[in-house]
Design a protein around this motif. Structure first.
Motif, mmCIF file in Angstrom:
data_model
loop_
_atom_site.group_PDB
_atom_site.id
_atom_site.type_symbol
_atom_site.label_atom_id
_atom_site.label_comp_id
_atom_site.label_asym_id
_atom_site.label_seq_id
_atom_site.Cartn_x
_atom_site.Cartn_y
_atom_site.Cartn_z
ATOM 1 N N UNK A 357 3.762 -45.478 32.829
ATOM 2 C CA UNK A 357 4.488 -46.034 33.967
ATOM 3 C C UNK A 357 3.483 -46.318 35.073
ATOM 4 N N UNK A 358 3.772 -47.353 35.847
ATOM 5 C CA UNK A 358 2.917 -47.708 36.970
ATOM 6 C C UNK A 358 3.787 -48.049 38.166
ATOM 7 N N UNK A 359 3.367 -47.598 39.335
ATOM 8 C CA UNK A 359 4.075 -47.865 40.585
ATOM 9 C C UNK A 359 3.098 -48.500 41.561
ATOM 10 N N UNK A 360 3.408 -49.711 41.987
ATOM 11 C CA UNK A 360 2.606 -50.418 42.976
ATOM 12 C C UNK A 360 3.381 -50.402 44.288
ATOM 13 N N UNK A 361 2.903 -49.620 45.233
ATOM 14 C CA UNK A 361 3.646 -49.441 46.485
ATOM 15 C C UNK A 361 3.317 -50.558 47.471
ATOM 16 N N UNK A 362 4.251 -50.806 48.364
ATOM 17 C CA UNK A 362 4.047 -51.849 49.364
ATOM 18 C C UNK A 362 3.002 -51.450 50.405
ATOM 19 N N UNK A 363 2.675 -50.153 50.485
ATOM 20 C CA UNK A 363 1.639 -49.728 51.429
ATOM 21 C C UNK A 363 0.249 -49.704 50.792
ATOM 22 N N UNK A 364 0.119 -50.293 49.584
ATOM 23 C CA UNK A 364 -1.210 -50.503 49.011
ATOM 24 C C UNK A 364 -1.731 -49.402 48.118
ATOM 25 N N UNK A 365 -0.848 -48.773 47.334
ATOM 26 C CA UNK A 365 -1.291 -47.755 46.383
ATOM 27 C C UNK A 365 -0.825 -48.110 44.983
ATOM 28 N N UNK A 366 -1.630 -47.748 43.993
ATOM 29 C CA UNK A 366 -1.260 -47.880 42.589
ATOM 30 C C UNK A 366 -1.243 -46.491 41.983
ATOM 31 N N UNK A 367 -0.090 -46.112 41.398
ATOM 32 C CA UNK A 367 0.056 -44.822 40.733
ATOM 33 C C UNK A 367 0.329 -45.081 39.264
ATOM 34 N N UNK A 368 -0.423 -44.433 38.381
ATOM 35 C CA UNK A 368 -0.304 -44.657 36.943
ATOM 36 C C UNK A 368 -0.323 -43.318 36.226
ATOM 37 N N UNK A 369 0.545 -43.179 35.215
ATOM 38 C CA UNK A 369 0.532 -41.965 34.409
ATOM 39 C C UNK A 369 1.449 -42.100 33.214
ATOM 40 N N UNK A 370 1.268 -41.210 32.238
ATOM 41 C CA UNK A 370 2.142 -41.175 31.062
ATOM 42 C C UNK A 370 3.364 -40.335 31.392
ATOM 43 N N UNK A 371 4.058 -40.750 32.447
ATOM 44 C CA UNK A 371 5.169 -39.983 33.000
ATOM 45 C C UNK A 371 6.329 -40.920 33.327
ATOM 46 N N UNK A 372 7.468 -40.333 33.647
ATOM 47 C CA UNK A 372 8.635 -41.117 34.027
ATOM 48 C C UNK A 372 8.410 -41.761 35.400
ATOM 49 N N UNK A 373 9.129 -42.861 35.691
ATOM 50 C CA UNK A 373 9.022 -43.456 37.029
ATOM 51 C C UNK A 373 9.390 -42.475 38.135
ATOM 52 N N UNK A 374 10.325 -41.572 37.861
ATOM 53 C CA UNK A 374 10.701 -40.577 38.859
ATOM 54 C C UNK A 374 9.530 -39.673 39.214
ATOM 55 N N UNK A 375 8.721 -39.347 38.208
ATOM 56 C CA UNK A 375 7.544 -38.507 38.467
ATOM 57 C C UNK A 375 6.521 -39.251 39.315
ATOM 58 N N UNK A 376 6.405 -40.564 39.101
ATOM 59 C CA UNK A 376 5.502 -41.371 39.922
ATOM 60 C C UNK A 376 5.949 -41.368 41.380
ATOM 61 N N UNK A 377 7.244 -41.519 41.588
ATOM 62 C CA UNK A 377 7.750 -41.528 42.950
ATOM 63 C C UNK A 377 7.545 -40.164 43.617
ATOM 64 N N UNK A 378 7.703 -39.112 42.829
ATOM 65 C CA UNK A 378 7.425 -37.763 43.349
ATOM 66 C C UNK A 378 5.962 -37.635 43.759
#
Length: 383
Positions: A357-378
């Protein structure tokens, strides 16, 4: 490439001792129940014994001369991927889907050859004592690396950055395994027509997208022969790298000799003077390591780094041989499938595949992991 760089690839033919200690701590002292029933083809061994055997096999002089063919297959469930295989099919982006082949010859600490065939080309790394060659048939170029010094750490980048062996994959898997892992073992596997033990590592944390990882060790040499990563709710591996054939006999000497063909462009470079592409890669790597943060640990760790959509174009301009264009095409396709999300951490777009899963935030961060999207948001809320 210096001799140390060539030999660093050689040491990856065994499971690292540090990683073994981590997994051994997860297993505990008791016996392990066999994961596969059937007539055993190998003596019964616990996970602790197997990991100790693998550690000894990975020590200096523990790996026997060998040769073989490795196939890497990825089926990550990436939506709308463009055709990025290109002529060579060897860029990191091209390895996100489909199958790719790597041929290996290992004759000892100072003799190694890796060949990465493409659709209409081949890239070879040949190490023979103090003779180190990189051959790229697509461009008809041969580079000889001179001035190899055993006592000097090389600044030269990996010659085959997109080549992955079962040993490298095993190293990565074992480095993630900790006390949140259930480990079992069987002794009835066959890989590349050789009897093998299989360690099965399953994360306990439900936030991990990994169902289990199966690591096969050769029954005689304890060399990692295959690594399979299974995602939850998937019958086939999302990622697999393993030998389809392997022979533990010394390869013929001609496998380690190289003479540039007539008409080839031949250049020479000192081991401590990387080329322009290597310098660019090293600079990107230094920047990445400086900016990278890791939230959590083990199977549910999340990588966090500064990134935005506009960075894609800049990255493409910095990379050579179409690698940047491939990466940009993949990122663009993935962004097209992204979903808008928001929370106390802010807002952004999230992408989920079978395994990542990958999360690209509007404040300029990229979060990536073999985890659920909920874990990325956490993780985004934590920093």
């Amino acid at each position: 490439m210096s001799e140390r760089t060539g030999r660093s690839r050689v040491t990856r033919w065994g499971v690292p001792i540090a990683a073994v200690a981590v997994v051994a701590a997860a297993v505990g002292a008791g016996p392990v129940i066999a994961a596969v029933q059937g007539e055993p083809t190998l003596p019964t061994r616990t996970a602790q014994q197997l990991l100790a055997d693998a550690a000894r096999a990975g020590q200096s002089g523990g790996v026997k001369p060998m040769s073989g063919t490795v196939i890497q297959t990825a089926s990550l469930g990436l939506p709308g991927l463009p055709d990025i295989s290109g002529a060579g099919g060897s860029s990191p982006a091209a390895l996100l889907a489909g199958s790719h082949e790597l041929k290996v010859w290992y004759g000892g600490a100072d003799r190694l050859r890796l060949a990465l065939p493409g659709r209409m080309s081949e890239t070879d790394l040949i190490v023979n004592g103090d003779q180190v060659w990189l051959w790229q048939s697509e461009t008809n170029e041969a580079t000889r690396i001179k001035g190899v010094d055993r006592g000097t750490e090389s600044k030269h980048a990996s010659a085959l950055p997109s080549a992955t062996t079962p040993q490298q994959a095993a190293q990565e898997v074992l480095s993630r395994a900790a006390t949140d892992t259930v480990v079992s073992v069987s002794n009835t596997e066959r890989v590349a027509d050789r009897p093998a033990y299989q360690l099965v590592l399953a994360p306990k944390d439900s936030a991990s997208l990994v169902k289990e990882v199966r690591l096969a060790l050769d029954g005689e040499t304890f060399v990692p022969l295959r690594v399979q990563v299974y995602a939850k709710s998937a019958a086939e591996p999302a990622f697999e790298v393993g030998f389809t054939s392997i022979t533990f006999t010394p390869p013929a000497a001609e496998n380690f000799t190289f003479t540039p063909p007539a008409g080839a462009k031949v250049t020479e470079r000192n081991a401590d003077e990387p080329g322009e592409q290597d310098q660019a890669r090293q600079e990107r790597q230094r920047k990445l390591e400086g900016d990278l943060k890791v939230v959590g640990q083990g199977w549910t760790s999340v990588a966090v780094l500064p990134f935005s959509v506009k960075d894609l174009g800049a990255n493409a301009a910095q990379k050579a041989d179409g690698e940047g264009e491939d990466a940009t095409a993949v990122a663009t396709a993935l962004l097209g499938s992204a979903k808008q999300v928001s929370g106390p951490w802010g807002s952004g777009r999230v992408i989920q595949t079978k395994l990542l899963s990958a999360l690209l935030t509007d404040d300029g961060r990229l979060l990536v992991g073999a985890v659920t999207p909920e874990k990325l948001q956490e993780a985004a809320a934590r920093g």
